[in-house]
Write an enzyme that holds these catalytic residues in place. Structure first.
Site, short mmCIF file in Angstrom:
data_model
loop_
_atom_site.label_atom_id
_atom_site.label_comp_id
_atom_site.label_asym_id
_atom_site.label_seq_id
_atom_site.Cartn_x
_atom_site.Cartn_y
_atom_site.Cartn_z
N GLY A 224 0.79 -1.23 0.00
CA GLY A 224 0.00 0.00 0.00
C GLY A 224 0.82 1.28 0.00
N GLU A 260 5.11 -6.01 1.96
CA GLU A 260 4.84 -6.69 0.68
C GLU A 260 4.18 -5.72 -0.30
OE1 GLU A 260 2.61 -10.10 2.14
OE2 GLU A 260 0.83 -8.87 2.43
N GLY A 262 3.30 -3.87 -3.86
CA GLY A 262 3.14 -4.29 -5.26
C GLY A 262 3.22 -3.07 -6.16
N ARG A 263 2.18 -2.23 -6.08
CA ARG A 263 2.06 -1.07 -6.96
C ARG A 263 3.30 -0.19 -6.96
NH1 ARG A 263 -2.73 1.22 -8.74
NH2 ARG A 263 -3.90 0.15 -7.12
N CYS A 338 -17.04 1.20 -27.22
CA CYS A 338 -18.30 1.92 -27.43
C CYS A 338 -18.94 2.22 -26.08
CB CYS A 338 -19.23 1.08 -28.29
SG CYS A 338 -18.40 0.39 -29.71
N TYR A 367 -1.23 -3.14 -11.82
CA TYR A 367 -2.69 -3.15 -11.93
C TYR A 367 -3.11 -2.52 -13.25
CZ TYR A 367 -2.05 -4.00 -6.95
OH TYR A 367 -1.63 -4.52 -5.74
C1 LIG Z 1 -2.80 -6.09 -2.72
C2 LIG Z 1 -2.05 -6.47 -1.55
C3 LIG Z 1 -0.73 -6.04 -1.38
C4 LIG Z 1 -0.06 -5.07 -2.32
O1 LIG Z 1 -0.66 -3.83 -2.25
P1 LIG Z 1 -0.05 -2.59 -3.11
O2 LIG Z 1 -1.04 -1.50 -2.89
O3 LIG Z 1 0.03 -3.04 -4.50
O4 LIG Z 1 1.28 -2.28 -2.53
C5 LIG Z 1 -0.04 -6.52 -0.30
N1 LIG Z 1 -0.60 -7.36 0.60
C6 LIG Z 1 -1.88 -7.77 0.49
C7 LIG Z 1 -2.44 -8.68 1.49
C8 LIG Z 1 -2.65 -7.33 -0.58
O5 LIG Z 1 -3.92 -7.74 -0.69
#
Ligand SMILES: *Cc1c(COP(=O)(O)O)cnc(C)c1O
Length: 403
Positions: A224, A260, A262-263, A338, A367
């Site tokens: 996050g 952890e 991701g984004r 469309c 994403y």
């Molecule tokens: C989606 C998710 C993440 C990654 O979140 P980002 O916003 O992409 O950093 C990490 N842990 C859990 C449990 C998630 O569901």
């Protein structure tokens, strides 16, 4: 856009557009920089759901301590691509088959979301053991986060009272080794807000462990870390975050912290490159219609922002009529679908945008393709390209173990 990426884009034929171009050298530099500011006792996992492109996963494997997966599909995918990388398996709804597969794969961590899930796991273990984190939804204020997974009623994790019931199950079953707690409360936070939340969460977690007389080795605070699509240059302040974690951990001398993201890891390495098919004016407002659209890049529709972009002019114009263009004015960039929802950027001022010019949407590495509704309207899928023109030393714990 870096010149190496621009060179690659120039070599893509019109008919191979739209294209996703992933800048692996930039990704390498970015994750190396993140890694470099994280203190000891912070482990970095990558949340595969943000972008599970095989080359991205292989690139990251040299820099992260493992991968977080959230389905049986992601588990098989990551296991197949990076067989010896540690995997944490989470997600709010796991089938019995997925749990069985996770145990067969000997995942490094299982993130357990409820008492029922824990009990199901105990029926599948047999002679095996599992290292688990219990995912808890704490009553904390997550403030103005873009996406809140916790701090209010939600299907993610369990209430604190449920944790105690899980402890009773675990106390009677030595095959489940409780390593600690997992919390992923919010997405889109800046470093200071993220640190304040982690501070609160760690204080709660240690208090809970003390009251219950249980050993707390590890807390996973999820991902996050904020990505600001409206201000691409305003990046999450990893150095401040790392320094803040160092201070926090000095107050928790025996704890290992896991993150952890991701984004914030992959968003910046991806480009969605396409081309202007038409420029028209409706009641005085300019619209550029592009090849492809939000069925390839759903991010701006999902998050309701303007996807940042660069114009790559193409001066070739083979037609005998005047080329439609917008000049020094706000343009709405739409796709081929469309539906009025197929908008990638709304009323953004451009110097000049002509039919035939290319448009490269930035921040399309997370994403993006993998959350998009590809089948809608049956357009050809984008082509995929990777640019990897720089070596950066590998630094992950996992990489160190392997080499
Ligand atoms: C989606 C998710 C993440 C990654 O979140 P980002 O916003 O992409 O950093 C990490 N842990 C859990 C449990 C998630 O569901």
């Amino acid at each position: 856009m870096r010149s190496a990426v621009l060179d690659r884009v120039a070599r893509i034929r019109d008919d191979d557009l739209p294209a996703y171009v992933h800048d692996l050298a930039d990704l390498r530099r970015h994750v190396h920089a993140i890694r470099a500011v994280l203190p000891e006792r912070v482990e970095l996992l990558y949340a595969a759901k943000a972008n599970s492109d095989p080359l991205i996963l292989r690139t990251l494997a040299g820099y992260v301590d493992g991968f977080e997966v959230a389905s049986g599909g992601e588990l098989s995918h990551v296991r197949g691509l990076v067989p010896d990388a540690p995997i944490a398996f989470g997600g709010p709804g796991k089938t019995q088959a997925e749990l069985a597969r996770a145990l067969d794969c000997a995942v490094e961590r299982l993130h357990i979301e409820s008492e029922h899930e824990l009990r199901l796991v105990t029926t599948l273990l047999g002679e095996r053991t599992v290292d688990a984190l219990l995912r808890v939804n704490l009553p904390v204020d997550v403030g103005r986060a873009a996406l809140a997974m916790g701090g209010h009623p939600s299907p993610f994790g369990m209430d604190p009272a449920q944790l105690d019931r899980c402890l009773e199950v675990i106390d009677c079953d030595p095959r489940v080794r409780l390593r600690g707690l997992h919390l992923h409360l919010a997405s889109g936070l800046r470093a200071t807000a993220q640190l304040a939340l982690i501070d609160e969460v760690l204080a709660w977690a240690e208090g809970w462990a003390r009251r219950r007389g249980t050993d707390l080795a590890e807390v996973n605070v999820g991902g996050g870390m904020g990505v600001d699509y409206d201000h691409p240059a305003r990046r999450f302040d990893w150095p401040a975050f790392g320094a803040g974690l160092r201070r926090l951990l000095s107050r928790h001398p025996r704890l290992t912290l896991r993150i952890e993201p991701g984004r914030s890891v992959t968003a910046y390495c991806g480009w969605y490159v396409t081309q202007v098919l038409d420029v028209k004016f409706s009641r005085g407002q300019a619209f550029a219609v592009l090849r492809g659209g939000t069925h390839h890049l759903r991010t701006p529709a999902a998050k309701q922002h303007d996807q940042p972009f660069e114009v790559i002019p193409d001066d070739a114009w083979p037609r005998h009529w005047e080329r439609p263009e917008a000049r020094d004015e706000p343009v709405t960039l739409v796709g081929q679908l469309c539906t009025p929802k197929d908008v990638l950027a709304r009323r953004v001022r451009v110097e000049r945008l002509r039919v035939g010019d290319r448009v490269a949407f930035a921040m399309a590495g997370a994403y993006a393709w993998n959350i998009s509704h590809h089948a809608f309207l049956m357009h050809p899928h984008p082509t995929f390209h990777h640019v990897d023109d720089a070596e950066v030393p590998v630094t992950g714990t996992h990489a160190r173990q392997r080499s």
